[in-house]
Structures are given as structure tokens and as C-alpha cells.
Design an enzyme around this catalytic site. Structure first.
Site, PDB file in Angstrom:
ATOM      1  N   GLU A 169       0.804  -1.265  -0.041  1.00 31.89           N
ATOM      2  CA  GLU A 169       0.054   0.079   0.036  1.00 31.89           C
ATOM      3  C   GLU A 169       0.887   1.224  -0.080  1.00 31.89           C
ATOM      4  O   GLU A 169       0.834   2.112   0.906  1.00 31.89           O
ATOM      5  CB  GLU A 169      -0.933   0.162   1.383  1.00 31.89           C
ATOM      6  N   HIS A 408     -18.540  -8.918   5.127  1.00 35.44           N
ATOM      7  CA  HIS A 408     -17.178  -8.566   5.617  1.00 35.44           C
ATOM      8  C   HIS A 408     -16.483  -9.334   6.830  1.00 35.44           C
ATOM      9  O   HIS A 408     -16.969  -9.554   8.011  1.00 35.44           O
ATOM     10  CB  HIS A 408     -17.111  -7.067   6.049  1.00 35.44           C
ATOM     11  N   HIS A 409     -15.282  -9.951   6.429  1.00 33.28           N
ATOM     12  CA  HIS A 409     -14.357 -10.439   7.227  1.00 33.28           C
ATOM     13  C   HIS A 409     -13.238  -9.839   7.509  1.00 33.28           C
ATOM     14  O   HIS A 409     -12.094 -10.216   6.814  1.00 33.28           O
ATOM     15  CB  HIS A 409     -14.172 -12.010   7.016  1.00 33.28           C
ATOM     16  N   GLU A 410     -12.900  -9.020   8.383  1.00 34.56           N
ATOM     17  CA  GLU A 410     -11.769  -8.555   8.740  1.00 34.56           C
ATOM     18  C   GLU A 410     -10.906  -9.377   9.787  1.00 34.56           C
ATOM     19  O   GLU A 410     -11.520  -9.553  10.789  1.00 34.56           O
ATOM     20  CB  GLU A 410     -12.156  -7.168   9.381  1.00 34.56           C
ATOM     21  N   GLU A 479      -5.416  -6.613   1.700  1.00 39.49           N
ATOM     22  CA  GLU A 479      -4.183  -6.619   2.292  1.00 39.49           C
ATOM     23  C   GLU A 479      -3.902  -8.123   2.254  1.00 39.49           C
ATOM     24  O   GLU A 479      -3.188  -8.789   3.049  1.00 39.49           O
ATOM     25  CB  GLU A 479      -4.183  -6.248   3.868  1.00 39.49           C
ATOM     26  N   GLU A 497      -7.537  -6.155  -3.004  1.00 41.12           N
ATOM     27  CA  GLU A 497      -7.016  -4.972  -3.244  1.00 41.12           C
ATOM     28  C   GLU A 497      -5.509  -5.043  -3.452  1.00 41.12           C
ATOM     29  O   GLU A 497      -5.235  -5.023  -4.381  1.00 41.12           O
ATOM     30  CB  GLU A 497      -7.433  -4.356  -1.880  1.00 41.12           C
ATOM     31  N   GLU A 503      -9.010   4.764  -0.689  1.00 44.15           N
ATOM     32  CA  GLU A 503      -9.175   4.888   0.758  1.00 44.15           C
ATOM     33  C   GLU A 503      -8.101   5.738   1.315  1.00 44.15           C
ATOM     34  O   GLU A 503      -8.211   6.676   2.331  1.00 44.15           O
ATOM     35  CB  GLU A 503      -9.320   3.673   1.403  1.00 44.15           C
TER      36      GLU A 503
HETATM   37  C1  NOJ Z   1      -8.514  -1.937   5.059  1.00 46.09           C
HETATM   38  C2  NOJ Z   1      -9.255  -2.006   3.766  1.00 46.09           C
HETATM   39  O1  NOJ Z   1      -8.744  -1.793   2.941  1.00 46.09           O
HETATM   40  C3  NOJ Z   1     -10.531  -1.317   4.060  1.00 46.09           C
HETATM   41  O2  NOJ Z   1     -11.294  -1.335   2.833  1.00 46.09           O
HETATM   42  C4  NOJ Z   1     -11.409  -1.651   5.025  1.00 46.09           C
HETATM   43  O3  NOJ Z   1     -12.394  -0.703   5.245  1.00 46.09           O
HETATM   44  C5  NOJ Z   1     -10.487  -1.665   6.444  1.00 46.09           C
HETATM   45  N1  NOJ Z   1      -9.292  -2.305   6.271  1.00 46.09           N
HETATM   46  C6  NOJ Z   1     -11.277  -2.226   7.576  1.00 46.09           C
HETATM   47  O4  NOJ Z   1     -11.181  -3.697   7.354  1.00 46.09           O
HETATM   48 CA    CA Z   2      -6.163  -1.777   2.436  1.00 48.19          CA
END
Ligand code: NOJ
Ligand code: CA
Length: 699
Positions: A169, A408-410, A479, A497, A503
């Protein structure tokens, strides 16, 4: 339609030896050989100009002789391939795969080890990989290094980012190879994850241009069960050598023969457009392993997302200081939580009204109070919603409006936790009718010591996609390691991404105006990107007068990005209320397609400009996007891609007369004209600007 012709002949030799191979159009010439001490090497010419000088090849094994010298050639074999295939989703409906192949079979007498190097010479470049045939000596082996060289001939201009093990990034640097210096970069430019780096280590793909006008790109394809390749550059000799990302204990790859490395690719052309039109990366990947692909669908979506990035709402429900309370479920809402049932319904209404396929909701599940920075193992469970987000109610509402929800899975980098919970998470998705997931890997990886780009993580990203396919789920990973065409094999890997997305413009110095003209020559070569274009409120002081951040483009360029960025998954990233204020410009985002029969790269120069036209899959309509860097640009294009004899209504969305990405980014104008394949159109792009055009047939 397959038309494979095979001509094979064998050549036996045990002496020092070299062999040539030409590309089908005869413009590229490869020389491969083994020198006096048995080191394999290759060199590459384009139209008789040297592109790579003698470059040595090999891998280093743990606790064993190296596989980089003492080789003799057992056999060489040639073949030629010319076939075509149809991608499930793509930039064109049919892809030609044409190359000449040379297989060099090597033998190391002292160890009795065999290794083959397979070279494929396409018209647009060279690909080669190491193959380790099944043999008792290599039943199980560990690669501690790969010593593949790319000996460039001079001090080319390069577009590069640092060889960080954990993130891509970054903004691209445009310098001579001799000026690559990672220590001089501004590392506080919004980058959350920084893995180990070295001063002249850069990432692949790296895009270069020689002073005599050759475009050269070094990358890799089909990274499967192997780490990502970065490049160590010698800034005085311009020799690049592969640097594989290590694992937690410093090893690079664990393999068991038969096995192979990914393809190493060198694209070359004197026409930048040919680099973008090349389908080499995809051709080097295995065909789809998914038989029934009917459930894999392109998607335009909106979501509860940008409002968190601009600070209007939060992912967390209870405020980030209340981590312990969140754990104890004594949640006291901050009042700014974005992912509420009510807000989600508003987005579903908006999606239904304007014809979007999906709605993404971030911050719907517990854990966000404590998700970042603590290197904590068990943050999210991926199945428990916050009290103000009613999964069943949202499901029913979305179904009633014909809109798909995107999960969404963070993971916050805790891959251990995600893998343990993955099947439950996917089952939960299916139960609630979600067929696409956006995953995220912000933060340091757990198992601790692993990097985003190491073999373990490459395997994780590929495994999640494979597992998702069993559930008929599409994946959009953020990521992750950057893609290398594996979406041909798993077409449900709809986007990633893995680069600096839009962003960053919300909360850092952002992406300079040239950024989107470089991405197609680097990151996009490996696969579609979820860049999240479509920001209309360009300046963040719209939300808070003290904010200085802004998107580094004009509004019209945000529209053009829907065409210049190829992705079958595209977000309309701005807030519904912002789109409602500019309904005429928003029309383009509503109309633009995301899956294509044909793509014409009309103009291209990395770092400067790009003009692309694409024909809608199965329809007669076309869309065109033209973008420029920080310099205004006037150009004239002929619409000869349109069907001769047909008339089209062209709706042109362009920068206003005094538009400028910084001084006046929102000035745009829209006009409608009748055009044919013979029409010439003048395009006037503002500094940091763009033009977007839709062509709808009239007869
Ligand atoms: C980074 C991601 O690129 C973004 O799209 C997301 O909103 C945030 N992480 C939180 O998961
Ligand atoms: Ca990102």
C-alpha cells in the site's frame, strides 16, 4: 476452439551448451545455456536489442548442494502452442495463448538431482519456471533462496515500491534504477503495516522504460505454494535478483517433488499498450478448477464503508477505549456506529433504486473496539452481530428488494483465528444468503513471525478461495499478497485490493494524480483490483472544516476509473447523499458495465495517461475512460472500435473548463452527441482529470 500444434525434437548433450528460441512473431530472442562450471543462464533480445544480459538461474536448498551450478544438460525439447480459451469474467470474451516453448532438462551428477527449466516465449515476453521432477533425492526439500537474475542493460526509469514483506500500500516512485533508495521514502504516509525492508529491495511487478523507448516489466505468475518474489537491485550494475519472502524461521519454501516455482515473467515491447493488452499472466495459470461457474457473477456495489473512512461513522459500536467492556458485552453505544439495521436498509433502498447488485456492511460484528494494534489472536468470531445490527431482518429486507448482501470478514491479521472459524463463518454466510465476502488482513500476521507475502500466507489466501468455492462464495481480499493470475484457476477470486486504494485519499497524503496511470502497468497485471472509485465529494473538509485530505483527481476522472480499472467487482464508494446531489454524473456509474467482450487499449504511457474502450459482455454498448496525471492533456481519438455503419448516442462526462484536481475538482460537464466508427473526438482532460463516455447503439 483448440488448435495445438506440437513439434518436438530432442537434443542430447552433456557439454557446455547454448540454445536459442524465438517468439512466434520473431521479435524476441532467448538464449539459454550452461556455463563452464555448470551454471544455467539465459539472455533476452527484443528486435535485436539486448533486454537482459547473461542472467544466472538456480535455487539454493537447505542442508544440501545448491541447484545453481554443476549442472549438465540432459535434454532440450521444443514445442509450440497456439490455442484460445474463454474466461468466466474478463476484459475480453476469448483469450489467445500463443508461445514457443523450450524445456531444458538439467542433471547434477554429484547429487543425482534433476531440475528442469521451462521457458515460454510469447510475443509480449518471456516466462520461465523451475520444475523439480519426482525423484527420491527431493522427496521433501526446503528452498532457502532462489537466485534468479534479471541483468538489465542500463539505468532505466522505473516505477517501484519498496520490497516490504507485509504491504503493497505505497505510492509508486518514478526514478532511475540508480536512484532506488528505500531509506529516503516517507514512511509516515498512511501505511499501517510495515514489514522488513532493505534499501534497494523493490517489489515485483516493477515497470521500467529504457531511454530508447522499450517498456520492460518484471513480474511472476501462478504463485501457488511458494512465497512472493521481491527483487534485490544492484543500483550500479542494474542487476536484479529474486528475493523470496521468508517464513518465521527464515526458510523460503517447503516443497515435495514433483513441484515447481511460479513463472518468472519479463514483458517487453516498444508499445506500452501491448504490456496492458497482454494476457501472459493469465495464460500461465491453470484453467478453472471450478466446473459449474454459473454462480460467479460480476457485481457493482455500494456499502457502509466510506462513511467510516471519512470519520462520519465508526466500525466499532462502543468506542475503541472500551475494549474490555465490549468483551464483557456491556456495550454502551457511541452513537456513531455505521452498521445499524436502519442504515443498512437505507443502503439497500439506494442500491435497489439505482440498480446496484450488492451492499457491503463493515463493522457489523463484534470485535472492532479492540481490533487493531494489539497483535491479538481472538478478536473476531465472524458470526456475532452487534446488538443494533439484525442479521435476519437485514437478510429479509435485502431479499425483498432483490439486493445481495456482501459479508465483511476483517481478520486483523489473525489467520490462525480465521482458519479455525472459517467453515462456521462461511456456513453463517450461506444461511443468511450472502454469496460474496470481502476479507481483510490489516495488522501483523498470527501465527506470529509470518509475513503477508510468505509461503504460509500465499497458501492461506489460495486455500480460502478454494474453500469458498465449495460454498459457492466469491472472495474480494484486502491486504492479501498481490494476485498473480490465480483467478483464472479460481474465478470466484473476483477481486483483491493488494495495492494502495482510493481509501488512502480519505486519511493520508493520498495517492498522487499519476497513481492510477501506473497501477495498470503493475498491480493490475496480476488481477482485478477493488480500488473503490466514484468519490464525488473530493475534499474531506466537506465533513470537517479542519481536514486537508482530498482525493487527488477531478470528479470526471473518478468516473473514468470505472473503465480504466478492470474489475468485475466495482464499488460506487461515495455516500448515497453525495450521489443524490450529482444525479447526472451518477448516471455514468449506474450505466457502466463491469464484464466485457472486448477491450481496446487506445493510448497508454505509464505515469502519464491512459485511454481504454471496452465493449459490454453480450451487448452492443461501449464505454470509454481516459485519465491523465497531474498534467492537463488534450488528445483526439477515432472511434474505430465501434461497429461500422452503426450510429451510437455518446454521453460524454468531462472535466469543466476550469477543472483542476486541486483547485477545482468538482467542475464537470456532460454532453450528448451522435457518433459512428468514423467520428473523431477531441478529449480535453484537466490536470488530474479524466473523461468517461458511454456509447449506446441507436440502430
Ligand atoms: C482496510 C481495507 O482496505 C478497508 O477497505 C477496510 O475498510 C478496512 N481495512 C477495515 O477492514
Ligand atoms: Ca487496504
Amino acid at each position: 476452439m483448440k488448435n495445438i500444434s506440437l513439434f518436438i525434437f530432442f537434443l542430447f548433450s552433456t557439454i557446455t551448451f547454448s540454445q536459442n528460441l524465438q517468439s512466434p512473431d520473431k521479435q524476441l530472442e532467448l538464449t539459454v545455456g550452461v556455463n563452464k562450471i555448470g551454471r544455467p543462464y539465459y539472455s533476452l533480445n527484443y528486435k535485436t536489442k539486448p533486454v537482459l544480459q547473461t542472467s544466472f538461474l538456480g535455487v539454493i536448498l537447505k542442508n544440501a548442494n545448491t541447484l545453481a551450478a554443476e549442472f549438465e544438460i540432459l535434454k532440450t525439447s521444443f514445442s509450440t502452442v497456439n490455442e484460445s480459451w474463454k474466461p468466466v469474467l474478463g476484459e475480453q470474451k476469448e483469450i489467445q495463448n500463443q508461445y514457443n516453448q523450450l524445456i531444458v532438462e538439467l542433471f547434477q551428477k554429484s547429487t543425482k538431482r534433476k531440475m528442469n527449466i521451462v521457458f515460454k516465449l510469447f510475443n509480449e515476453g518471456l516466462a520461465f519456471r523451475y520444475e523439480f521432477p519426482a525423484q527420491p533425492e527431493m522427496n521433501y526439500f526446503v528452498i532457502t533462496d532462489e537466485v534468479t537474475q534479471f541483468a538489465l542493460t542500463s539505468n532505466h526509469k522505473a516505477f517501484w515500491i519498496p520490497g516490504d514483506y507485509d504491504s503493497q500500500e505505497y505510492v509508486y516512485n518514478e526514478t532511475k534504477l540508480s536512484q532506488v533508495d528505500v531509506s529516503k521514502l516517507d514512511m509516515n504516509n498512511g501505511i499501517g503495516m510495515k514489514g522488513p525492508m532493505a534499501n534497494s529491495r523493490i517489489q515485483s511487478p516493477v515497470m521500467m522504460k529504457s531511454t530508447d523507448g522499450l517498456y520492460i516489466n518484471i513480474f511472476e505468475a501462478a504463485v501457488v505454494n511458494y512465497p512472493i518474489m521481491h527483487l534485490d537491485l544492484d543500483t550500479t550494475t542494474f542487476l536484479m535478483q529474486s528475493h523470496l519472502v521468508p517464513n518465521a524461521i527464515g526458510d523460503k519454501a517447503y516443497l515435495q517433488a514433483p513441484a515447481n516455482s511460479p513463472w518468472r515473467t519479463i514483458m517487453v515491447s516498444d508499445d506500452a499498450r501491448k504490456i496492458l493488452a497482454s494476457k501472459m499472466t493469465l495464460n500461465l495459470n491453470e484453467p478453472s478448477k471450478i466446473e459449474d461457474t454459473s454462480w460467479i457473477k460480476p457485481m457493482k456495489y455500494v456499502g457502509i464503508w466510506w462513511e467510516m473512512h471519512v470519520g462520519k461513522a465508526t466500525w466499532d459500536y462502543a468506542g475503541s477505549q472500551n475494549a474490555q467492556m465490549a468483551q464483557d458485552a456491556e456495550l454502551k453505544p457511541t452513537g456513531k456506529h455505521g452498521a445499524t439495521t436502519e442504515n443498512t436498509k437505507r443502503y439497500i433502498d439506494f442500491a435497489a433504486k439505482h440498480g446496484f447488485d450488492g451492499v457491503l456492511v463493515e463493522g457489523w460484528n463484534i470485535g472492532w473496539e479492540d481490533w487493531f494494534g494489539n497483535w491479538k489472536e481472538n478478536v473476531f468470531d465472524f458470526v456475532t452481530a452487534y446488538p443494533d445490527f439484525n442479521v435476519e431482518e437485514v437478510q429479509k429486507y435485502a431479499e425483498s428488494k432483490g439486493v445481495k448482501m456482501i459479508m465483511h470478514h476483517e481478520t486483523s491479521g489473525s489467520v490462525a483465528n480465521y482458519e479455525r472459524r472459517l467453515d462456521r463463518a462461511f456456513s453463517f454466510m450461506k444461511k443468511h444468503n450472502y454469496n460474496a465476502v470481502k476479507s481483510g488482513y490489516v495488522g501483523k500476521i498470527i501465527p506470529r513471525g509470518e509475513w503477508h507475502d510468505g509461503q504460509t500466507m500465499v497458501n492461506h489466501f489460495n486455500w480460502v478461495v478454494e474453500r469458498a468455492a465449495e460454498y459457492k462464495i466469491m472472495v474480494n481480499s484486502h491486504e492479501s499478497s498481490r494476485p498473480t493470475g490465480v483467478h483464472r484457476t479460481y474465478p470466484n477470486y473476483i477481486a483483491a485490493e493488494a495495492a494502495r486504494g482510493n481509501e488512502f485519499n480519505a486519511w493520508s497524503n493520498g495517492n498522487p494524480p499519476m497513481h492510477e496511470t501506473i497501477l495498470p502497468f503493475t498491480r493490475f497485471l496480476g488481477g482485478p483490483m477493488d480500488y473503490t472509485p466514484g468519490i464525488f465529494e473530493i475534499k474531506m473538509n466537506h465533513y470537517d472544516a479542519t481536514k486537508k485530505e482530498q482525493v487527488h483527481t477531478t470528479l470526471a476522472k473518478q468516473l473514468a476509473l470505472y473503465v480504466t480499472i478492470y474489475s468485475p467487482l466495482q464499488m460506487a464508494a461515495d455516500l448515497p447523499e453525495n450521489y443524490e446531489r450529482y444525479p447526472d454524473a451518477f448516471q455514468f456509474i449506474k450505466d457502466v458495465e463491469v464484464d466485457w467482450d472486448e477491450t481496446k487499449i487506445m493510448e497508454a504511457e505509464p505515469g502519464d495517461y491512459l485511454t481504454i474502450a471496452r465493449k459490454t459482455k453480450g451487448k452492443e454498448s461501449w464505454f470509454l475512460g481516459a485519465i491523465t496525471d497531474e498534467n492537463a492533456r488534450n488528445t483526439e481519438i477515432t472511434l474505430d472500435f465501434l461497429t461500422p455503419g452503426k450510429k451510437y448516442k455518446a454521453t460524454i462526462y468531462q472535466d469543466g473548463k476550469d477543472a483542476h484536481w486541486e483547485k477545482n475538482p468538482k467542475a464537470y460537464s456532460i454532453k450528448t452527441v451522435e457518433v459512428t466508427a468514423k467520428t473523431k473526438l477531441k478529449l480535453n482532460l484537466a490536470a488530474g482529470g479524466g473523461t468517461a463516455i458511454s456509447f449506446i447503439p441507436l440502430n
